[in-house]
Design a protein around this motif. Structure first.
Motif, PDB file in Angstrom:
ATOM      1  N   ARG A  19       0.839  -1.209   0.000  1.00 19.72           N
ATOM      2  CA  ARG A  19       0.000   0.000   0.000  1.00 19.72           C
ATOM      3  C   ARG A  19       0.869   1.253   0.000  1.00 19.72           C
ATOM      4  NH1 ARG A  19      -1.206   3.255   3.978  1.00 19.72           N
ATOM      5  NH2 ARG A  19      -0.766   1.807   5.683  1.00 19.72           N
ATOM      6  N   TYR A  24      -0.753   4.780  -1.419  1.00 22.20           N
ATOM      7  CA  TYR A  24      -2.144   4.810  -0.981  1.00 22.20           C
ATOM      8  C   TYR A  24      -2.229   4.980   0.528  1.00 22.20           C
ATOM      9  CZ  TYR A  24      -3.262   2.547  -5.499  1.00 22.20           C
ATOM     10  OH  TYR A  24      -3.392   2.233  -6.821  1.00 22.20           O
ATOM     11  N   SER A  28      -7.781   5.390   1.056  1.00 26.15           N
ATOM     12  CA  SER A  28      -7.892   5.252  -0.405  1.00 26.15           C
ATOM     13  C   SER A  28      -7.887   3.783  -0.823  1.00 26.15           C
ATOM     14  CB  SER A  28      -6.789   6.042  -1.124  1.00 26.15           C
ATOM     15  OG  SER A  28      -5.507   5.550  -0.801  1.00 26.15           O
ATOM     16  N   LEU A  29      -7.108   2.956  -0.142  1.00 28.27           N
ATOM     17  CA  LEU A  29      -7.132   1.518  -0.453  1.00 28.27           C
ATOM     18  C   LEU A  29      -8.503   0.938  -0.120  1.00 28.27           C
ATOM     19  CD1 LEU A  29      -5.826  -1.113  -1.364  1.00 28.27           C
ATOM     20  CD2 LEU A  29      -4.930  -1.386   0.959  1.00 28.27           C
ATOM     21  N   GLU A  31     -11.370   2.480  -0.098  1.00 29.10           N
ATOM     22  CA  GLU A  31     -12.332   2.942  -1.105  1.00 29.10           C
ATOM     23  C   GLU A  31     -12.212   2.131  -2.388  1.00 29.10           C
ATOM     24  OE1 GLU A  31     -11.771   7.145  -1.638  1.00 29.10           O
ATOM     25  OE2 GLU A  31     -12.544   7.609   0.359  1.00 29.10           O
ATOM     26  N   LYS A  32     -10.978   1.865  -2.819  1.00 30.66           N
ATOM     27  CA  LYS A  32     -10.771   1.095  -4.057  1.00 30.66           C
ATOM     28  C   LYS A  32     -11.337  -0.316  -3.932  1.00 30.66           C
ATOM     29  CE  LYS A  32      -7.170   1.328  -6.573  1.00 30.66           C
ATOM     30  NZ  LYS A  32      -6.528   1.834  -7.727  1.00 30.66           N
ATOM     31  N   SER A  61      -7.055  -4.165  -5.816  1.00 26.10           N
ATOM     32  CA  SER A  61      -6.979  -2.730  -5.517  1.00 26.10           C
ATOM     33  C   SER A  61      -5.536  -2.236  -5.504  1.00 26.10           C
ATOM     34  CB  SER A  61      -7.618  -2.448  -4.157  1.00 26.10           C
ATOM     35  OG  SER A  61      -8.979  -2.789  -4.172  1.00 26.10           O
ATOM     36  N   GLU A  63      -3.307  -3.571  -7.374  1.00 28.08           N
ATOM     37  CA  GLU A  63      -2.825  -3.873  -8.720  1.00 28.08           C
ATOM     38  C   GLU A  63      -1.654  -4.855  -8.694  1.00 28.08           C
ATOM     39  OE1 GLU A  63      -2.009  -0.001 -10.332  1.00 28.08           O
ATOM     40  OE2 GLU A  63      -4.102   0.624 -10.133  1.00 28.08           O
TER      41      GLU A  63
END
Length: 113
Positions: A19, A24, A28-29, A31-32, A61, A63
């Motif tokens: 992360r 992130y 934000s993580l 939310e993704k 999330s 990737e």
């Protein structure tokens, strides 16, 4: 039971490292992936026994491939120079295209056989 917690902490630490690598925040993580940021924090601290489905969502999330969430290094395990070289080679391959990966495979086969 302590061994169970240790695995949760190692996976959580790996998620935290990935992360941060991506820049992130926990929010934000979350939310993704569709999670509350406090849940991400609990996972990272090894407080939650997260499901495989949720781990897959977190990996997506971030990737990364799901297996990369388990590519942690136990602090008690001393990393040899060979292991460092192997890790570097694997990263180079991950960053390459299919043609380069096939070529690298053939070169390695030629050297080792």
């Amino acid at each position: 039971m302590n061994e169970d917690r240790e695995v949760l902490k190692l996976v959580g630490a790996r998620i935290r490292a990935l992360r941060k690598e991506k820049g992130y925040s926990q929010e934000s993580l979350g939310e993704k992936g569709g999670f509350h940021f406090s849940y991400i924090g609990q996972i990272e601290r090894g407080e939650k026994n997260v499901s495989l489905v949720n781990l897959a969502k977190i990996a997506e999330s971030l990737e990364v491939n799901l297996i990369q969430l388990f590519a942690y290094v136990d602090e008690e395990f001393e990393v040899t120079e060979d292991e460092k070289q192997i890790k570097e080679i694997v990263q180079l391959l991950r960053d390459s295209n299919s043609e380069h990966i096939r070529t690298a495979k053939n070169v390695v086969k030629g050297i080792l056989m």
